[in-house]
Scaffold this motif. Structure first.
Motif, PDB file in Angstrom:
ATOM      1  N   VAL A 146       0.836  -1.203   0.000  1.00 43.52           N
ATOM      2  CA  VAL A 146       0.000   0.000   0.000  1.00 43.52           C
ATOM      3  C   VAL A 146       0.872   1.255   0.000  1.00 43.52           C
ATOM      4  O   VAL A 146       0.585   2.223  -0.702  1.00 43.52           O
ATOM      5  CB  VAL A 146      -0.958  -0.004   1.203  1.00 43.52           C
ATOM      6  CG1 VAL A 146      -1.807   1.267   1.224  1.00 43.52           C
ATOM      7  CG2 VAL A 146      -1.866  -1.229   1.163  1.00 43.52           C
ATOM      8  N   LEU A 147       1.945   1.239   0.778  1.00 40.97           N
ATOM      9  CA  LEU A 147       2.848   2.391   0.818  1.00 40.97           C
ATOM     10  C   LEU A 147       3.478   2.638  -0.555  1.00 40.97           C
ATOM     11  O   LEU A 147       3.623   3.788  -0.983  1.00 40.97           O
ATOM     12  CB  LEU A 147       3.936   2.165   1.863  1.00 40.97           C
ATOM     13  CG  LEU A 147       3.492   2.048   3.315  1.00 40.97           C
ATOM     14  CD1 LEU A 147       4.694   1.763   4.204  1.00 40.97           C
ATOM     15  CD2 LEU A 147       2.776   3.312   3.783  1.00 40.97           C
ATOM     16  N   ALA A 148       3.863   1.573  -1.233  1.00 39.03           N
ATOM     17  CA  ALA A 148       4.463   1.722  -2.559  1.00 39.03           C
ATOM     18  C   ALA A 148       3.465   2.273  -3.560  1.00 39.03           C
ATOM     19  O   ALA A 148       3.836   2.990  -4.495  1.00 39.03           O
ATOM     20  CB  ALA A 148       4.997   0.374  -3.042  1.00 39.03           C
ATOM     21  N   ASP A 149       2.191   1.978  -3.359  1.00 39.26           N
ATOM     22  CA  ASP A 149       1.152   2.423  -4.281  1.00 39.26           C
ATOM     23  C   ASP A 149       0.706   3.854  -4.002  1.00 39.26           C
ATOM     24  O   ASP A 149       0.446   4.623  -4.930  1.00 39.26           O
ATOM     25  CB  ASP A 149      -0.048   1.482  -4.184  1.00 39.26           C
ATOM     26  CG  ASP A 149      -1.160   1.860  -5.144  1.00 39.26           C
ATOM     27  OD1 ASP A 149      -0.883   2.044  -6.337  1.00 39.26           O
ATOM     28  OD2 ASP A 149      -2.321   1.986  -4.707  1.00 39.26           O
ATOM     29  N   ARG A 150       0.650   4.264  -2.705  1.00 38.48           N
ATOM     30  CA  ARG A 150       0.079   5.561  -2.357  1.00 38.48           C
ATOM     31  C   ARG A 150       1.112   6.592  -1.906  1.00 38.48           C
ATOM     32  O   ARG A 150       0.816   7.787  -1.870  1.00 38.48           O
ATOM     33  CB  ARG A 150      -0.950   5.402  -1.224  1.00 38.48           C
ATOM     34  CG  ARG A 150      -2.199   4.625  -1.580  1.00 38.48           C
ATOM     35  CD  ARG A 150      -3.299   4.879  -0.563  1.00 38.48           C
ATOM     36  NE  ARG A 150      -3.778   6.245  -0.629  1.00 38.48           N
ATOM     37  CZ  ARG A 150      -3.765   7.106   0.398  1.00 38.48           C
ATOM     38  NH1 ARG A 150      -3.301   6.731   1.565  1.00 38.48           N
ATOM     39  NH2 ARG A 150      -4.221   8.326   0.246  1.00 38.48           N
ATOM     40  N   GLY A 151       2.304   6.160  -1.568  1.00 37.35           N
ATOM     41  CA  GLY A 151       3.279   7.081  -1.000  1.00 37.35           C
ATOM     42  C   GLY A 151       3.831   8.075  -2.001  1.00 37.35           C
ATOM     43  O   GLY A 151       3.876   7.800  -3.202  1.00 37.35           O
ATOM     44  N   ASP A 152       4.265   9.232  -1.496  1.00 36.84           N
ATOM     45  CA  ASP A 152       4.927  10.197  -2.361  1.00 36.84           C
ATOM     46  C   ASP A 152       6.404   9.832  -2.478  1.00 36.84           C
ATOM     47  O   ASP A 152       6.850   8.784  -1.985  1.00 36.84           O
ATOM     48  CB  ASP A 152       4.716  11.625  -1.852  1.00 36.84           C
ATOM     49  CG  ASP A 152       5.300  11.863  -0.467  1.00 36.84           C
ATOM     50  OD1 ASP A 152       6.042  10.976   0.043  1.00 36.84           O
ATOM     51  OD2 ASP A 152       5.026  12.919   0.116  1.00 36.84           O
ATOM     52  N   GLU A 153       7.176  10.692  -3.113  1.00 36.84           N
ATOM     53  CA  GLU A 153       8.584  10.375  -3.360  1.00 36.84           C
ATOM     54  C   GLU A 153       9.353  10.131  -2.063  1.00 36.84           C
ATOM     55  O   GLU A 153      10.173   9.213  -1.980  1.00 36.84           O
ATOM     56  CB  GLU A 153       9.230  11.514  -4.154  1.00 36.84           C
ATOM     57  CG  GLU A 153      10.639  11.214  -4.650  1.00 36.84           C
ATOM     58  CD  GLU A 153      10.681  10.234  -5.827  1.00 36.84           C
ATOM     59  OE1 GLU A 153      11.771   9.684  -6.081  1.00 36.84           O
ATOM     60  OE2 GLU A 153       9.643  10.026  -6.473  1.00 36.84           O
ATOM     61  N   ALA A 154       9.072  10.932  -1.030  1.00 34.27           N
ATOM     62  CA  ALA A 154       9.774  10.766   0.245  1.00 34.27           C
ATOM     63  C   ALA A 154       9.406   9.442   0.901  1.00 34.27           C
ATOM     64  O   ALA A 154      10.268   8.740   1.457  1.00 34.27           O
ATOM     65  CB  ALA A 154       9.450  11.936   1.173  1.00 34.27           C
ATOM     66  N   VAL A 155       8.133   9.094   0.871  1.00 30.37           N
ATOM     67  CA  VAL A 155       7.683   7.831   1.466  1.00 30.37           C
ATOM     68  C   VAL A 155       8.323   6.649   0.738  1.00 30.37           C
ATOM     69  O   VAL A 155       8.837   5.711   1.371  1.00 30.37           O
ATOM     70  CB  VAL A 155       6.144   7.718   1.401  1.00 30.37           C
ATOM     71  CG1 VAL A 155       5.681   6.321   1.812  1.00 30.37           C
ATOM     72  CG2 VAL A 155       5.504   8.762   2.309  1.00 30.37           C
ATOM     73  N   MET A 156       8.318   6.698  -0.587  1.00 25.79           N
ATOM     74  CA  MET A 156       8.895   5.590  -1.357  1.00 25.79           C
ATOM     75  C   MET A 156      10.395   5.462  -1.100  1.00 25.79           C
ATOM     76  O   MET A 156      10.921   4.350  -0.970  1.00 25.79           O
ATOM     77  CB  MET A 156       8.615   5.792  -2.844  1.00 25.79           C
ATOM     78  CG  MET A 156       7.146   5.658  -3.209  1.00 25.79           C
ATOM     79  SD  MET A 156       6.855   5.669  -5.003  1.00 25.79           S
ATOM     80  CE  MET A 156       7.290   7.376  -5.406  1.00 25.79           C
ATOM     81  N   GLY A 157      11.090   6.599  -0.991  1.00 22.31           N
ATOM     82  CA  GLY A 157      12.520   6.550  -0.716  1.00 22.31           C
ATOM     83  C   GLY A 157      12.819   5.957   0.645  1.00 22.31           C
ATOM     84  O   GLY A 157      13.758   5.174   0.802  1.00 22.31           O
ATOM     85  N   THR A 158      12.026   6.319   1.640  1.00 19.09           N
ATOM     86  CA  THR A 158      12.197   5.757   2.981  1.00 19.09           C
ATOM     87  C   THR A 158      11.918   4.261   2.971  1.00 19.09           C
ATOM     88  O   THR A 158      12.637   3.474   3.596  1.00 19.09           O
ATOM     89  CB  THR A 158      11.250   6.453   3.978  1.00 19.09           C
ATOM     90  OG1 THR A 158      11.543   7.850   4.004  1.00 19.09           O
ATOM     91  CG2 THR A 158      11.388   5.873   5.368  1.00 19.09           C
ATOM     92  N   LEU A 159      10.884   3.864   2.261  1.00 19.28           N
ATOM     93  CA  LEU A 159      10.494   2.457   2.226  1.00 19.28           C
ATOM     94  C   LEU A 159      11.568   1.592   1.588  1.00 19.28           C
ATOM     95  O   LEU A 159      11.943   0.544   2.139  1.00 19.28           O
ATOM     96  CB  LEU A 159       9.173   2.324   1.451  1.00 19.28           C
ATOM     97  CG  LEU A 159       8.555   0.931   1.384  1.00 19.28           C
ATOM     98  CD1 LEU A 159       8.111   0.471   2.753  1.00 19.28           C
ATOM     99  CD2 LEU A 159       7.370   0.927   0.415  1.00 19.28           C
ATOM    100  N   VAL A 160      12.078   2.007   0.437  1.00 17.98           N
ATOM    101  CA  VAL A 160      13.052   1.171  -0.258  1.00 17.98           C
ATOM    102  C   VAL A 160      14.368   1.101   0.510  1.00 17.98           C
ATOM    103  O   VAL A 160      15.120   0.117   0.395  1.00 17.98           O
ATOM    104  CB  VAL A 160      13.278   1.681  -1.707  1.00 17.98           C
ATOM    105  CG1 VAL A 160      14.117   2.951  -1.721  1.00 17.98           C
ATOM    106  CG2 VAL A 160      13.906   0.602  -2.583  1.00 17.98           C
TER     107      VAL A 160
END
Length: 326
Positions: A146-160
């Motif tokens: 869900v985070l990968a689908d809805r997150g913005d650039e900062a969220v995706m960078g933190t996740l990966v």
């Protein structure tokens, strides 16, 4: 009304202790003050409380938090997060709080939260809440999806970059398609075990995005020759002709069509709000573009952020921000 300091959990039977706490909560005139007192008592006696007594605190604090202000709720969230045995019902309530200052400490660090709560927040809150979940010590695969689908650039960078996040192939594919910062994506993939070199190479290849349909290009070109107006964009949006609406928006804003398309896809609303402002369109038209975006309906938090971004700049400033560089 008895004060919070008067409760003696180590000297009273659990049933009487719970009854006193609940009575105090129901009679509280100043919920914030009473909440602070009961929370301080919980922290002071946490190591010596039985499971039943922790449950009593859980019940009364959950009642009190509903009438307390943001400051008291935020203070409580920080206290609860630091406990070895946080009250579970209360932790769930605080994690779902719409105020980021309340929810973020719990979302980021409270291990007692079940995945169901994290999923609910990830699906319905904005980027600040999502970023907190992405920072957790561990993130289950279904939450990461869900985070990968809805997150913005900062969220995706933190996740990966979070090695404790379980990223499925579906999540990695989404990150590959959506992340603009390819260096950050590459660094995150390099630090992640379980990927074959050919898989990493495939995930790092540039994503080819199809251009707008020829029909849409011709329709917008005709309207431009006749005199493109805001009403044309609203009509296209109302009839589901998003390609035409984005091409027309880019023309009025003085930015490349790719910029308008990227703003439309971005989970965070600020980029789209700036393009709409650069086109000198009304705030209601921004709302129409927000409703036409893919994915879930924008939350109240996301809509508020879009309005704030729209109002924070003049038309001239917005046009300078979205204009082609170089």
């Amino acid at each position: 009304m008895a004060s919070a300091a008067a409760f003696r959990p180590d000297r009273r039977p659990p049933a009487a202790f719970l009854a006193d706490l609940v009575e105090a909560a129901e009679q509280a005139v100043d919920a914030g003050r009473t909440l602070d007192g009961v929370a301080d008592l919980l922290v002071a006696r946490a190591d010596g409380l039985s499971a039943t007594q922790v449950g009593a605190f859980d019940e009364v604090l959950t009642v009190l938090v509903e009438g307390a202000g943001t400051g008291s709720r935020g203070r409580l969230a920080r206290q609860v997060t630091a406990l070895a045995r946080p009250p579970r019902k209360l932790a769930r309530r605080l994690a779902c709080d719409p105020e980021a200052s309340v929810a973020v400490p719990v979302l980021a660090r409270c291990a007692a939260l079940p995945d169901e709560v994290l999923l609910r927040v990830a699906r319905n809150r904005g980027p600040v809440h999502l970023a907190a979940i992405a920072r957790r010590e561990t993130v289950a695969a279904r939450v990461a999806d869900v985070l990968a689908d809805r997150g913005d650039e900062a969220v995706m960078g933190t996740l990966v970059a979070n090695r404790g996040a379980q990223l499925s192939l579906s999540a990695l594919t989404l990150l590959s398609a959506r992340m603009e910062d390819r260096d950050r994506l590459a660094a995150g993939l390099a630090a992640r075990g379980g990927l074959l070199p050919r898989q990493r190479d495939a995930l790092l290849r540039p994503v080819a995005r199809p251009g707008p349909p020829r029909r849409a290009v011709e329709a917008v070109a005709l309207r431009v020759r006749l005199g493109l107006e805001e009403a044309d964009l609203r009509s296209w949006l109302a009839h589901g002709r998003t390609a035409e609406a984005l091409l027309g928006l880019a023309h009025l804003a003085g930015c490349p069509p790719e910029r308008a398309e990227a703003a439309h896809r971005a989970p965070a609303p600020r980029a789209l709000a700036l393009v709409v402002r650069a086109a000198d369109l009304r705030l209601s038209t921004l709302g129409a573009y927000l409703r036409a975006r893919p994915g879930p309906t924008p939350t109240a938090e996301a809509a508020g952020a879009a309005v704030q971004a729209y109002r924070s700049v003049t038309v001239a400033q917005a046009r300078a921000l979205v204009a082609p560089q170089g």
